[in-house]
Design an enzyme around this catalytic site. Structure first.
Site, PDB file in Angstrom:
ATOM      1  N   TYR A   1       0.836  -1.206   0.000  1.00 32.00           N
ATOM      2  CA  TYR A   1       0.000   0.000   0.000  1.00 32.00           C
ATOM      3  C   TYR A   1       0.869   1.252   0.000  1.00 32.00           C
ATOM      4  O   TYR A   1       0.625   2.188  -0.767  1.00 32.00           O
ATOM      5  CB  TYR A   1      -0.934  -0.022   1.207  1.00 32.00           C
ATOM      6  CG  TYR A   1      -1.999   1.047   1.173  1.00 32.00           C
ATOM      7  CD1 TYR A   1      -3.035   0.982   0.247  1.00 32.00           C
ATOM      8  CD2 TYR A   1      -1.983   2.113   2.060  1.00 32.00           C
ATOM      9  CE1 TYR A   1      -4.025   1.959   0.209  1.00 32.00           C
ATOM     10  CE2 TYR A   1      -2.963   3.094   2.041  1.00 32.00           C
ATOM     11  CZ  TYR A   1      -3.982   3.014   1.107  1.00 32.00           C
ATOM     12  OH  TYR A   1      -4.949   3.985   1.073  1.00 32.00           O
TER      13      TYR A   1
ATOM     14  N   LYS B   1       1.129   4.043  -3.124  1.00 31.42           N
ATOM     15  CA  LYS B   1       0.758   5.440  -2.933  1.00 31.42           C
ATOM     16  C   LYS B   1       1.955   6.377  -3.137  1.00 31.42           C
ATOM     17  O   LYS B   1       1.775   7.534  -3.553  1.00 31.42           O
ATOM     18  CB  LYS B   1       0.132   5.630  -1.556  1.00 31.42           C
ATOM     19  CG  LYS B   1      -1.186   4.883  -1.376  1.00 31.42           C
ATOM     20  CD  LYS B   1      -2.225   5.306  -2.416  1.00 31.42           C
ATOM     21  CE  LYS B   1      -3.573   4.661  -2.181  1.00 31.42           C
ATOM     22  NZ  LYS B   1      -4.596   5.114  -3.146  1.00 31.42           N
TER      23      LYS B   1
END
Length: 259
Positions: free
Chosen positions: A165, A169
């Site tokens: 994650y 990002k």
């Protein structure tokens, strides 16, 4: 893929496309853009088709044209076809909000599976890349500029979450800067928002209380955010007043860290 549409009965500021719009941040962004005077195309995966139907009804109730488009943002041909059809049916694509994303499995770095890595990266970063690419190309062809916005995260600024994650990002920030450089000469701005903890279904019922408690202790405001907070930022970024902002990752994290 599935399409449902309606023409507006009042003048429009243009057409916006919001991915991952069935719930949470995406849903709030779609509703806010409708309030701002945009016709809004909403996207999600087939499992969320009924939620998209309800959202379309709500946007149409505001007097704006709205339609759903079922597509997987990680799939090149599906994204290309979606953007092409949005522009064809409404005459243009003026705002692209690449919001769709998934959270990774919370495990130590050494236990991250290749399968989870690929799933998260494909949706969160490849999906943003494809939306930026095809939306940007469409806006260049139209010749009147546009706004492109992606979804990063506060963990895309500091690596304090699951590795896939965080990496996905962080990637959105780089993609945003690269796209801003290439599309800027055409009057297209490209930015991304980096939320802190936002009260959405992504929190999950099992870990919600512990995560919220941890985040509120970190924030000077002693609270978590709401989807409407992000929608308000997006509303500004697509406005005329934001024409001189591009290539930026804008923190909206309750002050858990300062940038």
């Amino acid at each position: 893929m599935d399409f449902l549409g309606l023409r507006p009965t009042m003048s429009s500021k243009g057409t916006a496309l919001v991915t991952g719009a069935a719930q949470g941040i995406g849903r709030s962004i779609a509703l806010r853009l409708a309030d701002d005077g945009f016709d809004v195309a909403v996207n999600d995966v087939s499992n969320n088709s009924e939620k998209l139907d309800a959202l379309v009804d709500e946007i149409q109730g505001k007097g704006r044209a709205s339609f759903k488009y079922i597509a997987d943002v990680s799939q090149d041909e599906q994204v290309r076809a979606m953007i092409s059809e949005v522009a064809e049916k409404h005459g243009s694509l003026d705002v692209m909000v690449a919001n769709a994303g998934v959270a990774g499995i919370m495990v130590p770095f050494g236990e991250v599976s290749v399968e989870d890595w690929d799933r998260v990266m494909n949706i969160n970063s490849r999906g943003v890349f494809l939306c930026y690419k095809y939306a940007g190309n469409q806006m260049v062809k139209q010749g009147r500029g546009g706004r492109i916005i992606g979804a990063s995260s506060f963990v895309g600024q500091q690596g304090i979450g699951p590795a896939p994650y965080c990496a996905s990002k962080f990637a959105v920030r780089g993609l945003t800067q690269a796209a801003a450089r290439d599309f800027g000469a055409h009057g297209i701005t490209v930015n991304c928002y980096a939320p802190g903890l936002i009260d959405t279904p992504m929190l999950g019922a099992v870990t919600r209380d512990a995560v919220v408690d941890q985040f509120t202790k970190m924030s000077p405001l002693k609270q978590i955010g709401e989807p409407e907070d992000i929608a308000g930022l997006v509303s500004y970024l697509v406005s005329k007043e934001a024409k001189f902002i591009t290539g930026q990752t804008i923190s909206i994290n309750g002050g858990v860290f300062f940038t």
